[in-house]
Write a protein that holds these residues in place. Structure first.
Motif, PDB file in Angstrom:
ATOM      1  N   TYR A  39      36.804  35.546  16.539  1.00 21.24           N
ATOM      2  CA  TYR A  39      36.000  34.546  15.830  1.00 21.24           C
ATOM      3  C   TYR A  39      34.641  35.156  15.478  1.00 21.24           C
ATOM      4  O   TYR A  39      34.013  35.823  16.292  1.00 21.24           O
ATOM      5  CB  TYR A  39      35.763  33.321  16.707  1.00 21.24           C
ATOM      6  N   ARG A  40      34.197  34.866  14.269  1.00 20.74           N
ATOM      7  CA  ARG A  40      32.881  35.347  13.837  1.00 20.74           C
ATOM      8  C   ARG A  40      32.004  34.211  13.309  1.00 20.74           C
ATOM      9  O   ARG A  40      30.851  34.429  12.970  1.00 20.74           O
ATOM     10  CB  ARG A  40      33.056  36.415  12.739  1.00 20.74           C
ATOM     11  N   HIS A  41      32.548  33.008  13.252  1.00 22.41           N
ATOM     12  CA  HIS A  41      31.861  31.851  12.701  1.00 22.41           C
ATOM     13  C   HIS A  41      31.674  30.833  13.823  1.00 22.41           C
ATOM     14  O   HIS A  41      32.645  30.283  14.350  1.00 22.41           O
ATOM     15  CB  HIS A  41      32.736  31.295  11.557  1.00 22.41           C
ATOM     16  N   LEU A  42      30.419  30.612  14.204  1.00 23.51           N
ATOM     17  CA  LEU A  42      30.078  29.705  15.296  1.00 23.51           C
ATOM     18  C   LEU A  42      29.269  28.544  14.742  1.00 23.51           C
ATOM     19  O   LEU A  42      28.260  28.753  14.068  1.00 23.51           O
ATOM     20  CB  LEU A  42      29.266  30.431  16.369  1.00 23.51           C
ATOM     21  N   ASP A  43      29.703  27.324  15.036  1.00 21.50           N
ATOM     22  CA  ASP A  43      29.042  26.135  14.509  1.00 21.50           C
ATOM     23  C   ASP A  43      28.390  25.354  15.634  1.00 21.50           C
ATOM     24  O   ASP A  43      29.057  24.924  16.576  1.00 21.50           O
ATOM     25  CB  ASP A  43      30.071  25.250  13.793  1.00 21.50           C
ATOM     26  N   THR A 181      33.293  22.573   4.914  1.00 24.58           N
ATOM     27  CA  THR A 181      33.633  22.821   6.313  1.00 24.58           C
ATOM     28  C   THR A 181      34.230  21.555   6.911  1.00 24.58           C
ATOM     29  O   THR A 181      33.629  20.474   6.819  1.00 24.58           O
ATOM     30  CB  THR A 181      32.389  23.237   7.116  1.00 24.58           C
ATOM     31  N   ALA A 182      35.402  21.689   7.501  1.00 28.24           N
ATOM     32  CA  ALA A 182      36.141  20.548   8.033  1.00 28.24           C
ATOM     33  C   ALA A 182      35.957  20.451   9.539  1.00 28.24           C
ATOM     34  O   ALA A 182      36.499  21.257  10.296  1.00 28.24           O
ATOM     35  CB  ALA A 182      37.626  20.684   7.703  1.00 28.24           C
ATOM     36  N   TYR A 183      35.159  19.449   9.979  1.00 26.88           N
ATOM     37  CA  TYR A 183      35.066  19.224  11.415  1.00 26.88           C
ATOM     38  C   TYR A 183      36.112  18.193  11.836  1.00 26.88           C
ATOM     39  O   TYR A 183      36.656  17.465  11.007  1.00 26.88           O
ATOM     40  CB  TYR A 183      33.655  18.839  11.849  1.00 26.88           C
ATOM     41  N   SER A 184      36.418  18.164  13.119  1.00 29.38           N
ATOM     42  CA  SER A 184      37.528  17.350  13.640  1.00 29.38           C
ATOM     43  C   SER A 184      38.796  17.591  12.822  1.00 29.38           C
ATOM     44  O   SER A 184      39.475  16.644  12.414  1.00 29.38           O
ATOM     45  CB  SER A 184      37.167  15.861  13.649  1.00 29.38           C
ATOM     46  N   PRO A 185      39.160  18.845  12.569  1.00 31.12           N
ATOM     47  CA  PRO A 185      40.311  19.133  11.711  1.00 31.12           C
ATOM     48  C   PRO A 185      41.643  18.729  12.340  1.00 31.12           C
ATOM     49  O   PRO A 185      42.666  18.656  11.633  1.00 31.12           O
ATOM     50  CB  PRO A 185      40.232  20.648  11.503  1.00 31.12           C
ATOM     51  N   VAL A 222      38.206  25.313   1.789  1.00 32.05           N
ATOM     52  CA  VAL A 222      38.149  24.499   2.999  1.00 32.05           C
ATOM     53  C   VAL A 222      38.099  25.410   4.228  1.00 32.05           C
ATOM     54  O   VAL A 222      38.900  26.342   4.358  1.00 32.05           O
ATOM     55  CB  VAL A 222      39.353  23.536   3.090  1.00 32.05           C
ATOM     56  N   VAL A 223      37.152  25.116   5.126  1.00 29.94           N
ATOM     57  CA  VAL A 223      36.890  25.954   6.296  1.00 29.94           C
ATOM     58  C   VAL A 223      36.968  25.091   7.558  1.00 29.94           C
ATOM     59  O   VAL A 223      35.997  24.422   7.922  1.00 29.94           O
ATOM     60  CB  VAL A 223      35.488  26.605   6.191  1.00 29.94           C
ATOM     61  N   PRO A 224      38.113  25.043   8.233  1.00 28.61           N
ATOM     62  CA  PRO A 224      38.200  24.250   9.461  1.00 28.61           C
ATOM     63  C   PRO A 224      37.441  24.907  10.617  1.00 28.61           C
ATOM     64  O   PRO A 224      37.418  26.131  10.736  1.00 28.61           O
ATOM     65  CB  PRO A 224      39.703  24.184   9.750  1.00 28.61           C
ATOM     66  N   ILE A 225      36.825  24.057  11.448  1.00 30.61           N
ATOM     67  CA  ILE A 225      36.086  24.558  12.614  1.00 30.61           C
ATOM     68  C   ILE A 225      36.550  23.800  13.869  1.00 30.61           C
ATOM     69  O   ILE A 225      35.775  23.032  14.452  1.00 30.61           O
ATOM     70  CB  ILE A 225      34.556  24.465  12.425  1.00 30.61           C
TER      71      ILE A 225
END
Length: 275
Positions: A39-43, A181-185, A222-225
């Protein structure tokens, strides 16, 4: 290697780690685990109360700063220009970073001076404190208003999963060169129990959750997190990248037929979603 969604406004890894409710030593271990897996994307966000932990995990991992993509957000009660600037500085200090890759307005506030807030984000970008700016939880009408102001918004973060339609927003973000960015995906666990997702997963030899993430990853921009504290879950979520191309037209049609009005995050201060 996680692919990126790249436009003239942003280059963002297509799958990230949500950190809401990750905290303390166990949270730090979870973030370090995710980085170790690729992982390289931290939210994160000031409201999460875990920016310091995320920063410690990032430092402990030894990952070069240029290889990390870190998002944080300013809370809706802090949208006056001076407050945004103060909050951004505090987020940077807690994270131990010189800049944020993405800084978002976390929620819109009734009566806010949207133009002044956006101008402040632009100033932070011009000063190099943030690389890209955006908003979260903005309905379509407010997003159009924000874009009309002229700020180079690079991302909209909203709840998005197979049981919540966000086509109105995607019709705005894609032409604008914004990521969504899709939260609660996984709809906070509901996807894992859905019979349609389970049936598709059984045919493909994967989990229902992986199918849900794969469905999002099939969509442009679309970017799920997904949040995941367990290493096994983090690895499974990453594997959804390889599941995405396996979904058939019949699979997509079955998912399209699911209810699309099942919102799971709807706090008392939410905006008018239909606006």
């Amino acid at each position: 290697m996680i692919p990126k969604y790249t436009t003239d406004r942003i280059s963002i890894p297509r799958l990230g780690l949500g950190t809401w409710r990750l905290a303390g030593a166990s949270g730090q271990a979870a973030v370090e685990s995710a980085i170790g897996l690729g992982y390289r994307h931290l939210d994160t966000a000031e409201m999460y109360g875990n920016e310091e932990m995320v920063g410690m995990a990032l430092a402990a991992s030894g990952l070069p700063r240029a290889e990390a993509f870190v998002t944080s957000k300013v809370w809706w009660t802090n949208l006056a220009p001076d407050a945004i600037r103060t909050c951004c500085g505090m987020s940077l200090r807690r994270l131990g970073l010189d800049y944020l890759d993405l800084y978002l307005i976390h929620w819109p506030a009734k009566g806010m001076d949207l133009g002044a807030a956006l101008d402040t984000l632009v100033a932070l970008k011009e000063e190099g404190l943030v690389r890209a700016i955006g908003v979260a939880n903005f309905p379509a009408g407010l997003l159009r208003k924000a874009l009309a102001h002229g700020a180079p918004l690079a991302c909209l973060q909203v709840e998005y999963h197979a049981m919540l339609d966000q086509s109105r927003l995607l019709e705005i973000t894609r032409p604008a060169g914004m990521a969504l960015t899709a939260y609660s995906p996984l709809a906070q666990g509901r996807m894992a129990q859905d019979p349609v997702m389970m049936a598709i997963g059984e045919r493909l030899g994967v989990t229902a959750g992986q199918v849900a993430l794969a469905w999002l990853l099939r969509q442009e921009g679309v970017v799920p997190i997904p949040k995941a504290g367990r290493r096994e879950s983090q690895a499974a979520n990453l594997a959804a990248i390889d599941v995405a191309p396996l979904l058939t037209e019949d699979d997509l049609a079955a998912i399209a037929a699911l209810p699309k009005d099942r919102r799971v995050v709807n706090p008392a201060f939410h905006p008018d979603w239909a606006a």
